[in-house]
Design an enzyme around this catalytic site. Structure first.
Site, PDB file in Angstrom:
ATOM      1  N   ASP A 280      45.564   0.516 -17.134  1.00  0.00           N
ATOM      2  CA  ASP A 280      44.436   1.338 -17.558  1.00  0.00           C
ATOM      3  C   ASP A 280      44.172   2.486 -16.592  1.00  0.00           C
ATOM      4  O   ASP A 280      43.765   3.565 -17.000  1.00  0.00           O
ATOM      5  CB  ASP A 280      43.185   0.469 -17.695  1.00  0.00           C
ATOM      6  CG  ASP A 280      42.015   1.279 -18.196  1.00  0.00           C
ATOM      7  OD1 ASP A 280      42.190   1.933 -19.248  1.00  0.00           O
ATOM      8  OD2 ASP A 280      40.967   1.297 -17.545  1.00  0.00           O
ATOM      9  N   ASP A 281      44.388   2.252 -15.303  1.00  0.00           N
ATOM     10  CA  ASP A 281      44.094   3.309 -14.325  1.00  0.00           C
ATOM     11  C   ASP A 281      44.999   4.506 -14.533  1.00  0.00           C
ATOM     12  O   ASP A 281      44.614   5.639 -14.255  1.00  0.00           O
ATOM     13  CB  ASP A 281      44.256   2.772 -12.903  1.00  0.00           C
ATOM     14  CG  ASP A 281      43.364   1.572 -12.686  1.00  0.00           C
ATOM     15  OD1 ASP A 281      42.148   1.727 -12.800  1.00  0.00           O
ATOM     16  OD2 ASP A 281      43.898   0.462 -12.469  1.00  0.00           O
TER      17      ASP A 281
ATOM     18  N   ASN B 280      35.051   6.982  -8.822  1.00  0.00           N
ATOM     19  CA  ASN B 280      34.026   5.941  -8.992  1.00  0.00           C
ATOM     20  C   ASN B 280      33.875   5.135  -7.715  1.00  0.00           C
ATOM     21  O   ASN B 280      34.824   5.056  -6.934  1.00  0.00           O
ATOM     22  CB  ASN B 280      34.450   4.988 -10.119  1.00  0.00           C
ATOM     23  CG  ASN B 280      34.441   5.663 -11.469  1.00  0.00           C
ATOM     24  OD1 ASN B 280      33.605   6.492 -11.754  1.00  0.00           O
ATOM     25  ND2 ASN B 280      35.407   5.317 -12.299  1.00  0.00           N
TER      26      ASN B 280
ATOM     27  N   TYR C 234      29.141  -2.609 -15.570  1.00  0.00           N
ATOM     28  CA  TYR C 234      30.350  -1.925 -15.096  1.00  0.00           C
ATOM     29  C   TYR C 234      29.981  -0.892 -14.037  1.00  0.00           C
ATOM     30  O   TYR C 234      28.985  -1.055 -13.341  1.00  0.00           O
ATOM     31  CB  TYR C 234      31.170  -1.373 -16.299  1.00  0.00           C
ATOM     32  CG  TYR C 234      32.593  -1.292 -15.850  1.00  0.00           C
ATOM     33  CD1 TYR C 234      33.303  -2.452 -15.529  1.00  0.00           C
ATOM     34  CD2 TYR C 234      33.196  -0.073 -15.616  1.00  0.00           C
ATOM     35  CE1 TYR C 234      34.567  -2.387 -14.993  1.00  0.00           C
ATOM     36  CE2 TYR C 234      34.478  -0.009 -15.086  1.00  0.00           C
ATOM     37  CZ  TYR C 234      35.153  -1.168 -14.772  1.00  0.00           C
ATOM     38  OH  TYR C 234      36.400  -1.101 -14.228  1.00  0.00           O
TER      39      TYR C 234
ATOM     40  N   ARG D 193      42.877  -2.009  -4.970  1.00  0.00           N
ATOM     41  CA  ARG D 193      42.197  -0.702  -5.046  1.00  0.00           C
ATOM     42  C   ARG D 193      41.086  -0.808  -6.078  1.00  0.00           C
ATOM     43  O   ARG D 193      41.228  -0.381  -7.212  1.00  0.00           O
ATOM     44  CB  ARG D 193      43.219   0.384  -5.423  1.00  0.00           C
ATOM     45  CG  ARG D 193      42.761   1.787  -5.121  1.00  0.00           C
ATOM     46  CD  ARG D 193      42.705   2.630  -6.363  1.00  0.00           C
ATOM     47  NE  ARG D 193      41.699   2.159  -7.294  1.00  0.00           N
ATOM     48  CZ  ARG D 193      41.668   2.416  -8.582  1.00  0.00           C
ATOM     49  NH1 ARG D 193      42.602   3.133  -9.142  1.00  0.00           N
ATOM     50  NH2 ARG D 193      40.699   1.963  -9.375  1.00  0.00           N
TER      51      ARG D 193
ATOM     52  N   GLU E 133      45.041  -3.715 -13.725  1.00  0.00           N
ATOM     53  CA  GLU E 133      43.775  -3.078 -13.369  1.00  0.00           C
ATOM     54  C   GLU E 133      43.594  -3.035 -11.850  1.00  0.00           C
ATOM     55  O   GLU E 133      43.697  -4.059 -11.174  1.00  0.00           O
ATOM     56  CB  GLU E 133      42.637  -3.906 -13.991  1.00  0.00           C
ATOM     57  CG  GLU E 133      41.278  -3.315 -13.842  1.00  0.00           C
ATOM     58  CD  GLU E 133      41.125  -1.991 -14.579  1.00  0.00           C
ATOM     59  OE1 GLU E 133      41.663  -1.847 -15.695  1.00  0.00           O
ATOM     60  OE2 GLU E 133      40.461  -1.097 -14.023  1.00  0.00           O
ATOM     61  N   ASP E 134      43.344  -1.840 -11.341  1.00  0.00           N
ATOM     62  CA  ASP E 134      42.997  -1.669  -9.929  1.00  0.00           C
ATOM     63  C   ASP E 134      44.003  -2.286  -8.960  1.00  0.00           C
ATOM     64  O   ASP E 134      43.628  -2.871  -7.927  1.00  0.00           O
ATOM     65  CB  ASP E 134      41.568  -2.173  -9.671  1.00  0.00           C
ATOM     66  CG  ASP E 134      40.526  -1.191 -10.221  1.00  0.00           C
ATOM     67  OD1 ASP E 134      40.933  -0.177 -10.829  1.00  0.00           O
ATOM     68  OD2 ASP E 134      39.316  -1.418 -10.057  1.00  0.00           O
TER      69      ASP E 134
ATOM     70  N   LYS F 207      35.501  -5.531 -17.188  1.00  0.00           N
ATOM     71  CA  LYS F 207      36.319  -4.826 -18.195  1.00  0.00           C
ATOM     72  C   LYS F 207      36.386  -5.639 -19.487  1.00  0.00           C
ATOM     73  O   LYS F 207      36.325  -5.086 -20.577  1.00  0.00           O
ATOM     74  CB  LYS F 207      37.748  -4.617 -17.663  1.00  0.00           C
ATOM     75  CG  LYS F 207      37.833  -3.489 -16.660  1.00  0.00           C
ATOM     76  CD  LYS F 207      38.443  -2.242 -17.251  1.00  0.00           C
ATOM     77  CE  LYS F 207      38.042  -1.033 -16.456  1.00  0.00           C
ATOM     78  NZ  LYS F 207      38.900   0.110 -16.490  1.00  0.00           N
TER      79      LYS F 207
HETATM   80  P1  NAD Z   1      44.933   5.932  -5.937  1.00  0.00           P
HETATM   81  O1  NAD Z   1      44.724   5.190  -4.684  1.00  0.00           O
HETATM   82  O2  NAD Z   1      46.137   5.636  -6.755  1.00  0.00           O
HETATM   83  O3  NAD Z   1      44.954   7.512  -5.631  1.00  0.00           O
HETATM   84  C1  NAD Z   1      44.059   8.194  -4.799  1.00  0.00           C
HETATM   85  C2  NAD Z   1      44.709   9.509  -4.405  1.00  0.00           C
HETATM   86  O4  NAD Z   1      43.768  10.294  -3.704  1.00  0.00           O
HETATM   87  C3  NAD Z   1      45.925   9.355  -3.507  1.00  0.00           C
HETATM   88  O5  NAD Z   1      46.918  10.250  -3.946  1.00  0.00           O
HETATM   89  C4  NAD Z   1      45.404   9.811  -2.151  1.00  0.00           C
HETATM   90  O6  NAD Z   1      46.424  10.365  -1.355  1.00  0.00           O
HETATM   91  C5  NAD Z   1      44.404  10.863  -2.570  1.00  0.00           C
HETATM   92  N1  NAD Z   1      43.399  11.181  -1.578  1.00  0.00           N
HETATM   93  C6  NAD Z   1      42.669  10.351  -0.814  1.00  0.00           C
HETATM   94  N2  NAD Z   1      41.856  11.062   0.002  1.00  0.00           N
HETATM   95  C7  NAD Z   1      42.069  12.346  -0.284  1.00  0.00           C
HETATM   96  C8  NAD Z   1      41.533  13.564   0.219  1.00  0.00           C
HETATM   97  N3  NAD Z   1      40.603  13.571   1.166  1.00  0.00           N
HETATM   98  N4  NAD Z   1      42.001  14.713  -0.289  1.00  0.00           N
HETATM   99  C9  NAD Z   1      42.942  14.727  -1.239  1.00  0.00           C
HETATM  100  N5  NAD Z   1      43.475  13.608  -1.754  1.00  0.00           N
HETATM  101  C10 NAD Z   1      43.050  12.435  -1.274  1.00  0.00           C
HETATM  102  O7  NAD Z   1      43.639   5.733  -6.797  1.00  0.00           O
HETATM  103  P2  NAD Z   1      43.421   6.114  -8.333  1.00  0.00           P
HETATM  104  O8  NAD Z   1      43.691   4.946  -9.195  1.00  0.00           O
HETATM  105  O9  NAD Z   1      44.143   7.364  -8.644  1.00  0.00           O
HETATM  106  O10 NAD Z   1      41.839   6.326  -8.354  1.00  0.00           O
HETATM  107  C11 NAD Z   1      41.264   7.389  -7.616  1.00  0.00           C
HETATM  108  C12 NAD Z   1      39.796   7.500  -7.977  1.00  0.00           C
HETATM  109  O11 NAD Z   1      39.667   7.804  -9.351  1.00  0.00           O
HETATM  110  C13 NAD Z   1      38.985   6.228  -7.740  1.00  0.00           C
HETATM  111  O12 NAD Z   1      37.742   6.574  -7.196  1.00  0.00           O
HETATM  112  C14 NAD Z   1      38.784   5.673  -9.121  1.00  0.00           C
HETATM  113  O13 NAD Z   1      37.592   4.955  -9.234  1.00  0.00           O
HETATM  114  C15 NAD Z   1      38.721   6.939  -9.943  1.00  0.00           C
HETATM  115  N6  NAD Z   1      39.069   6.692 -11.336  1.00  0.00           N
HETATM  116  C16 NAD Z   1      38.210   7.148 -12.277  1.00  0.00           C
HETATM  117  C17 NAD Z   1      38.450   6.939 -13.606  1.00  0.00           C
HETATM  118  C18 NAD Z   1      37.504   7.478 -14.619  1.00  0.00           C
HETATM  119  O14 NAD Z   1      36.524   8.017 -14.286  1.00  0.00           O
HETATM  120  N7  NAD Z   1      37.737   7.375 -15.893  1.00  0.00           N
HETATM  121  C19 NAD Z   1      39.583   6.214 -13.990  1.00  0.00           C
HETATM  122  C20 NAD Z   1      40.463   5.752 -13.004  1.00  0.00           C
HETATM  123  C21 NAD Z   1      40.194   6.013 -11.678  1.00  0.00           C
END
Ligand code: NAD
Length: 539
Positions: free
Chosen positions: A256-257, A396, A91, A144, A233-234, A162
């Site tokens: 899940d996200d 991530n 993963y 995404r 997912e994603d 997953k």
């Molecule tokens: P998403 O695309 O829905 O959201 C990303 C957000 O970040 C958007 O609101 C975007 O406008 C904002 N953004 C982008 N660049 C930015 C910047 N420079 N400054 C401020 N805001 C900015 O994506 P998501 O599903 O919310 O995932 C975001 C991140 O979180 C990914 O890297 C994902 O891997 C990570 N994530 C981690 C976990 C975990 O660790 N458990 C779980 C889910 C997602």
């Protein structure tokens, strides 16, 4: 029961050199295997030696995926017995690299592909799936992938990974798992220009055609596999929020996200209170990134405060967001629906550091996919405001984390409580060694899925995720906290999943989300279902 070389090429039944003498006779395997019979432990040793000798993590990933295609039982034995070592390979972060390289490293298809070309025939092609009792589907449209953006059909690595975690962490039987790629095109020009790309050569479909395809898939899945649990997912956030809203009450489905991330991050916040001595209602969260993950966390946080009698309107005021445009405030125009509840009446600032200084949060949470955005000044400001600031760099894979564990500990002079999305090694600071907690969704979704599957729930609800957050936080020991870790070690993941499943299943029985009668011993019922990687005997 088939015999001979056919059984050696069936990953579900293959035992490789572990077939006994009697089985070799019975299954017509004489001559097809080297003479020595190996024990599963010896086979495991061979795999471990091979994995460890590989020069890169991507090579390790490839080796393990090939093993999964050859001998599923041995694959899961190795993963389960060495989960801390193997999870970063199967993963995040390695799976991210694998998805980026998917078209080049492709060897053998795995999972189920549904593309726009299959419109009108999805139910029919689902009959081609080799296992007749899928109980869980993880589906992505690849828009995404982690924080890596649009990877089109190459995002298939994520549902595969997953579901491997569902089996390894919660004992969902591998044949009950169905990874699905919904190929609606990609806007990734690099992929479209690559002759080796495996997906449709076209831009992403949007609108009516897209919605019809999703709807046809969800209907067909429920017809072919009645009551199947579907995990979104994603998906890009323009689809994730609305698909969740549209289907969550109709079928057994969650995202899940949004929901899984919400639960795992809130569990970390609840556990951290045992270090800071604070109360949940005294926390103020500032998020970088207002997408699926950030909003999902805020929603579970609001639900947790709701349990304490705090109205949602009040609770939302403790959650603040900075996105690409700056602080989320009510004076901003054209906000998408998911951001509106968190757009507060407040002066606007256009950057995160100013927002930290002005709002004085107790915790900052990075979910922006933008690396190194928690700068030294930001972490120092947090350490000035709080004795023990919570710094969660959750983007991530590792390369996208808002700051590293080392930076968080160093810049806060060892006072940060740090959690990340992808793993970081322990950090020595002064005379202490800090073990960073990994706020990995793998702590939550396998247990929630297990509880929902075993109790045969018709739905997956927010209260199940809140219960999962509490279960997880309760399993954090004093020893974990002493090491600076707000999550239990990954090595205890099967126990964690069983506990979460127990709490989830009890909600299902209490609230009548199922037709199944509550078994006398809910935990025994769950444990009985859980898959163990033990070879069957053929005789
Ligand atoms: P998403 O695309 O829905 O959201 C990303 C957000 O970040 C958007 O609101 C975007 O406008 C904002 N953004 C982008 N660049 C930015 C910047 N420079 N400054 C401020 N805001 C900015 O994506 P998501 O599903 O919310 O995932 C975001 C991140 O979180 C990914 O890297 C994902 O891997 C990570 N994530 C981690 C976990 C975990 O660790 N458990 C779980 C889910 C997602």
């Amino acid at each position: 029961m088939y015999r001979g070389v056919k059984i050696l090429h069936d990953p579900v039944r293959n035992k490789g050199t572990a077939y006994t003498e009697a089985e070799r006779d019975y299954l017509s395997l004489r001559g097809l295997l080297p003479p020595r019979v190996h024990s599963p432990a010896e086979q495991e040793l061979r795999v471990l030696n091979n994995v460890r000798e590989k020069p890169t993590d991507l090579e390790r990933y490839l080796y393990l995926i090939s093993l999964q295609d050859r001998n599923e039982t041995l694959f899961y034995r190795v993963i389960m017995n060495h989960i801390e070592e193997m999870m970063p390979i199967i993963y995040t972060p390695t799976v991210g690299k694998a998805c980026q390289e998917f078209q080049h490293i492709f060897r053998q298809p795995r999972g189920f592909y549904v593309s726009l070309q299959d419109k009108g025939h999805i139910r029919e092609i689902m009959q081609n799936w080799p296992h007749k009792d899928a109980k869980i589907i993880v589906i992505t449209d690849g828009e995404r992938i982690l924080g890596l953006g649009d990877l089109g059909a190459d995002g298939m690595g994520i549902p595969i990974g997953k579901l491997a975690l569902y089996t390894a962490c919660a004992g969902i039987h591998p044949t009950h798992c169905m990874p699905v790629m919904l190929d609606v095109g990609t806007n990734n020009e690099t992929l479209l220009n690559d002759p080796l790309y495996n997906g449709l050569e076209r831009k992403r479909e949007r609108g009516e055609q897209y919605d019809e395809l999703v709807d046809e898939f969800i209907t067909a899945a429920n017809e072919v596999f009645p009551g199947v649990l579907i995990q979104l997912e994603d998906f890009g956030n323009i689809n994730a929020f609305r698909l969740l809203e549209q289907y969550r009450d109709q079928v057994c489905l969650f995202d899940d996200d949004i929901q899984g991330t919400g639960a795992v991050a809130v569990a970390g916040i609840i556990a951290a209170l045992r270090i800071t001595g604070g109360k949940l209602e005294d926390q103020k969260l500032l998020f970088l990134g207002a997408g699926e993950a950030g909003i999902g966390i805020a929603d579970v946080f609001v639900a947790a405060l709701g349990e304490q009698g705090i109205p949602a309107d009040e609770a939302r005021k403790l959650c603040w967001f900075v996105d690409t445009k700056g602080l989320l405030v009510s004076s901003r125009d054209n906000l998408p629906d998911h951001k509106v509840p968190y757009a507060h009446d407040h002066e606007f600032v256009d950057n995160f550091l100013d927002a930290v200084k002005m709002l004085k949060p107790t915790a900052i949470l990075g979910l922006s996919g933008q690396p190194q955005t928690f700068t030294k000044e930001i972490v120092e400001a947090m350490a000035e405001i709080n004795k023990r600031p919570l710094i969660s760099a959750l983007s991530n894979p590792t390369s996208k984390a808002e700051c590293t564990a080392e930076q968080a500990y160093k810049w806060s002079k060892g006072r940060a409580i740090f959690a990340s999305g992808s793993p970081f090694d322990p950090v020595k600071y002064g005379n202490r060694t800090f073990v960073p907690g990994q706020g990995n969704n793998a702590y939550i979704f396998p247990g929630v899925g297990l509880g929902a599957i075993v109790s045969r729930s018709r739905v997956v609800t927010d209260d199940m995720f809140l219960a999962a957050a509490h279960s997880l936080a309760n399993l954090v020991t004093e020893d974990d906290l002493e090491r600076g870790r707000v999550y239990p070690p990954l090595s205890s993941i099967r126990k964690v999943s069983a506990h979460i499943a127990y709490d989830v299943a009890n909600i299902v029985y209490d609230r009548g989300y199922t037709d199944k009668e509550r078994p006398e011993d809910v935990m025994a019922d769950i444990r009985e279902y859980m898959y163990k990687p033990i070879y069957p005997h053929y005789a």
